[in-house]
Design an enzyme around this catalytic site. Structure first.
Site, PDB file in Angstrom:
ATOM      1  N   ARG A 122       0.819  -1.217  -0.068  1.00  0.00           N
ATOM      2  CA  ARG A 122       0.187   0.065  -0.116  1.00  0.00           C
ATOM      3  C   ARG A 122       0.935   1.219   0.040  1.00  0.00           C
ATOM      4  O   ARG A 122       1.693   1.384   0.842  1.00  0.00           O
ATOM      5  CB  ARG A 122      -0.867   0.142   1.437  1.00  0.00           C
ATOM      6  CG  ARG A 122      -1.546   1.285   1.477  1.00  0.00           C
ATOM      7  CD  ARG A 122      -2.585   1.745   0.547  1.00  0.00           C
ATOM      8  NE  ARG A 122      -3.414   2.839   0.825  1.00  0.00           N
ATOM      9  CZ  ARG A 122      -4.319   3.598   0.300  1.00  0.00           C
ATOM     10  NH1 ARG A 122      -4.619   2.998  -0.924  1.00  0.00           N
ATOM     11  NH2 ARG A 122      -4.623   4.709   0.444  1.00  0.00           N
ATOM     12  N   CYS A 142      -1.698  11.958   5.675  1.00  0.00           N
ATOM     13  CA  CYS A 142      -2.703  12.787   5.755  1.00  0.00           C
ATOM     14  C   CYS A 142      -3.021  13.071   7.395  1.00  0.00           C
ATOM     15  O   CYS A 142      -3.603  12.176   8.123  1.00  0.00           O
ATOM     16  CB  CYS A 142      -3.947  12.146   5.242  1.00  0.00           C
ATOM     17  SG  CYS A 142      -5.669  13.120   5.541  1.00  0.00           S
ATOM     18  N   ARG A 156      -1.921  15.237  -1.182  1.00  0.00           N
ATOM     19  CA  ARG A 156      -1.731  14.810  -2.901  1.00  0.00           C
ATOM     20  C   ARG A 156      -0.703  15.747  -3.285  1.00  0.00           C
ATOM     21  O   ARG A 156      -0.628  16.183  -4.363  1.00  0.00           O
ATOM     22  CB  ARG A 156      -3.327  15.184  -3.733  1.00  0.00           C
ATOM     23  CG  ARG A 156      -4.249  14.034  -3.419  1.00  0.00           C
ATOM     24  CD  ARG A 156      -5.111  13.976  -4.806  1.00  0.00           C
ATOM     25  NE  ARG A 156      -5.556  15.193  -5.250  1.00  0.00           N
ATOM     26  CZ  ARG A 156      -6.697  15.898  -4.782  1.00  0.00           C
ATOM     27  NH1 ARG A 156      -7.289  15.117  -3.607  1.00  0.00           N
ATOM     28  NH2 ARG A 156      -7.318  16.893  -5.016  1.00  0.00           N
ATOM     29  N   ASP A 196      -2.992  16.713  -8.533  1.00  0.00           N
ATOM     30  CA  ASP A 196      -2.479  15.725  -7.986  1.00  0.00           C
ATOM     31  C   ASP A 196      -0.869  15.684  -8.114  1.00  0.00           C
ATOM     32  O   ASP A 196      -0.420  15.356  -9.330  1.00  0.00           O
ATOM     33  CB  ASP A 196      -2.808  14.373  -8.317  1.00  0.00           C
ATOM     34  CG  ASP A 196      -2.171  13.298  -7.228  1.00  0.00           C
ATOM     35  OD1 ASP A 196      -1.307  13.239  -6.627  1.00  0.00           O
ATOM     36  OD2 ASP A 196      -3.166  12.171  -7.106  1.00  0.00           O
ATOM     37  N   ARG A 241       1.626  14.232  -6.464  1.00  0.00           N
ATOM     38  CA  ARG A 241       2.346  13.182  -6.042  1.00  0.00           C
ATOM     39  C   ARG A 241       3.241  12.351  -6.976  1.00  0.00           C
ATOM     40  O   ARG A 241       2.995  12.250  -8.251  1.00  0.00           O
ATOM     41  CB  ARG A 241       1.547  12.222  -5.334  1.00  0.00           C
ATOM     42  CG  ARG A 241       0.942  12.560  -4.021  1.00  0.00           C
ATOM     43  CD  ARG A 241      -0.071  11.668  -3.412  1.00  0.00           C
ATOM     44  NE  ARG A 241      -1.327  11.660  -4.238  1.00  0.00           N
ATOM     45  CZ  ARG A 241      -2.289  10.697  -3.949  1.00  0.00           C
ATOM     46  NH1 ARG A 241      -2.088   9.894  -2.871  1.00  0.00           N
ATOM     47  NH2 ARG A 241      -3.280  10.577  -4.719  1.00  0.00           N
TER      48      ARG A 241
END
Length: 632
Positions: free
Chosen positions: A86, A91, A130, A162, A164
């Site tokens: 994962r 956050c 993000r 986004d 990232r």
């Protein structure tokens, strides 16, 4: 899985990372689930951030492809399971504080349990919001409260949807030899980036749908805009309302907010004059009420309201303080002016929110010369209303016979303390000066293009107001403030008449005098006349927005300007009657009527209310002769 040549090349050049430390950490989640993780840190990560890898469950067996009972992955080695991985972006609001505006906290908890059972890695990546950072994420939340979705809010702040990058994640996995994995995600971008970086994704395992009353719109946006594999029914999304829905106020709601400010504006009127700018308390209350967002387009987080609301807000603020109404009116208008610029400038000025504050002045016009990368400007500009509260300044210059508007940070200009006046003292309309100041080319625009209906911003925003010629709103501010101030004056006059005893008369109070009654009736009637002229002008502009094309005809423009000028004239006369009928005490500096009279006198000298030229041009327009002043 076969890795293409391009992917293999990228994998070959991926910088190597090495394990720095490994420590055992027992984990316990708020719901009681517990497990143990081997937490690894790394040297050599591409972005230099302190990312973590948590190795969970039988992770070593998973690396060897020998975890019994794990699902068989597509193309898995001899049917054995691969590490379950994962990529979890940090956050703080969701992981730490349990915010329900996203699904990050529940996803983290779910991932820990699933990976602990299957064997694999939870990568905790320091890419808050993000990739835009914690503060910007919270700013985006504020924009979402106005109706933008999670992606448009990022764009409105000048970020990407986004930002990232998973290069460091690929380095961490490669350092452990996890070059083929099962990826726990609903986000196809994670799988795509890892694959391009040389990490084989044999299977994309979906996470659960963690729906809450606060995150339904957030999840729907992820599904609809970035193809997240989320099973959301219309019933799910339809029955769960987003938090703080409907944060864009109605016309009446906005006027109610402003009405609540009026008593405090009256209390601070003397302080406002003394400071020669608006007090910080007033600015904060205006911001909290959303006043500066009235004309900001909705897709940058503004309210996208119309000319009726704009004009009424100025008028009602003037019932409390004309200086506040004048300053706020122009600052609101200047947000709308900034929304007319091209996208790259809007990305810059709206980066910190939907209501960037800017002063604007065109008198006298400065000079500009072309230099590499932009322009060098010089000038001394007067009447920069609101500059004491502004981050930006919009300055008029001339270059090779062409008028330009330049957008300049106020911090780069010399502020000249020149606003020492009889009225509107609280507007702080000081002068600005620059000498050979460099302005980048993208922050200088042809004035005729910015002022036109088809300005660059009209290609970006759908709000009808963005097509309105720029002078239209400028012409509204002075008459709106004059009308509101006159209404306040007649209110003060009435209160005094019902209380005060006038010398050399037999009546016990002024209101009992027939002559005073007649005077008050005339003052009241003049305010009503001003109001009718005002409403006619605003209606003319509002109706033009309901048709295509929305341009005012010459006759409509003449009628509009004439109505506003006659509104100002009637308002000034109503104030004169109120002051002259209120006795000598009305001229004490503590009395609101003397301030109102001074403020309105200054307002009537503004070019937009200068009666002789206005009625001349209006007469030409109404006769079909055309205007001799192009900017009319």
């Amino acid at each position: 899985m076969t890795v293409c040549a391009e992917t293999a090349l990228q994998a070959d050049v991926l910088p190597a990372a090495a394990v720095r430390t490994q420590v055992t950490v027992p984990l316990r989640f708020p719901d009681g689930f517990s497990t143990t993780a081997e937490v690894l840190t790394f040297h050599g990560l591409a972005d230099g951030k302190e990312h973590l890898l948590l190795a969970l469950g039988p992770w070593e067996q998973a690396l060897l492809g020998g975890v019994p009972g794990t699902p068989i992955a597509a193309e898995g080695p001899e049917g054995h399971g691969l590490p379950l991985v994962r990529l979890h972006s940090e956050c703080m609001t969701g992981d730490v504080f349990g915010s329900q505006r996203c699904d990050c906290g529940p996803q983290l908890r779910e991932a820990a349990e699933k990976i602990a059972a299957a064997g694999g890695f939870l990568l905790y990546l320091r890419q808050e919001g993000r990739g835009i950072g914690l503060y910007s994420k919270l700013d985006a939340y504020a924009l979402q409260d106005t109706g933008l979705d999670t992606y448009d809010a990022n764009l409105a702040l000048g970020h990407g949807e986004d930002e990232r990058d998973y290069t460091a994640a690929a380095q961490m996995l490669e350092a452990l030899g996890a070059t083929r994995i099962r990826l726990l995600t609903n986000n196809p971008d994670k799988s795509g980036q890892l694959t391009s970086l040389g990490i084989g994704v044999a299977e994309q395992v979906p996470t659960g749908v963690h729906l809450s009353p606060a995150n339904s719109s957030y999840l729907a946006a992820k599904r609809n805009k970035t193809a997240h594999t989320l099973e959301l029914s219309q019933a799910d999304v339809g029955h769960v309302q987003p938090a703080k829905a409907g944060n864009v106020p109605s016309h009446d709601e906005m006027l109610n907010r402003v009405e609540e400010l009026v008593p405090r504006l009256r209390e601070r009127a003397e302080e406002t004059e003394r400071l020669r700018r608006l007090p910080e308390a007033t600015m904060e209350e205006l911001k909290e009420a959303g006043v500066f967002r009235i004309l900001a387009p909705r897709n940058v987080g503004g309210f996208g309201m119309g000319v009726e609301t704009y004009g009424e807000v100025i008028r009602r603020l003037a019932r409390g303080c004309a200086s506040t109404a004048w300053t706020a009116g122009h600052l609101i208008e200047h947000v709308w002016m900034l929304a007319r610029w091209p996208q790259n400038v809007q990305d810059e000025v709206f980066a910190n929110g939907p209501a960037p504050l800017a002063a604007a002045t065109s008198a006298p016009v400065g000079t500009a010369g072309r230099v590499p990368g932009g322009f060098s400007i010089s000038g001394h500009w007067s009447f920069a209303s609101g500059v004491m509260h502004s981050e930006w300044a919009l300055l008029a210059v001339e270059c090779d016979g062409v008028r330009l508007q330049c957008l300049v940070p106020v911090a780069e200009l010399q502020l000249v303390d020149a606003w020492h006046t009889a009225g509107l003292r609280g507007t702080g309309s000081n002068d600005l000066r620059a000498e050979n100041l460099f302005v980048p080319g993208h922050r200088a625009m042809d004035w005729s293009l910015l002022t036109a209906e088809d300005n660059p911003g009209s290609l970006i925003h759908e709000d009808p107001m963005i097509h309105t010629p720029m002078a239209t709103l400028l012409n509204l501010v002075a008459p709106a403030a004059a009308l509101g101030a006159a209404e306040y004056a007649v209110e003060v006059f009435r209160e005094g008449m019902l209380q005060r005893k006038v010398k050399n008369t037999v009546e016990s109070r002024q209101a009992d005098s027939p002559l005073a009654q007649a005077r008050f009736g005339k003052a009241w009637g003049l305010v009503e006349t001003a109001r009718l002229h005002w409403q006619e002008a605003v209606q003319t502009v509002a109706e033009s927005h309901r048709r295509q094309p929305s341009s005012l005809t010459d006759g409509e423009r003449a009628s509009y300007r004439l109505s506003l000028a006659l509104c100002g004239e009637a308002a000034e006369e109503a104030v004169r009657l109120a002051v002259s009928g209120s006795g000598g005490s009305a001229h004490r500096l503590s009395h609101p009527l003397q301030r109102i009279q001074r403020d309105v006198s200054v307002l009537l000298n503004h070019p937009t209310l200068s009666l002789d030229p206005v009625i001349e041009q209006a007469g030409r327009g109404l006769l079909g002769l055309g205007f001799t002043v192009p900017s009319f």
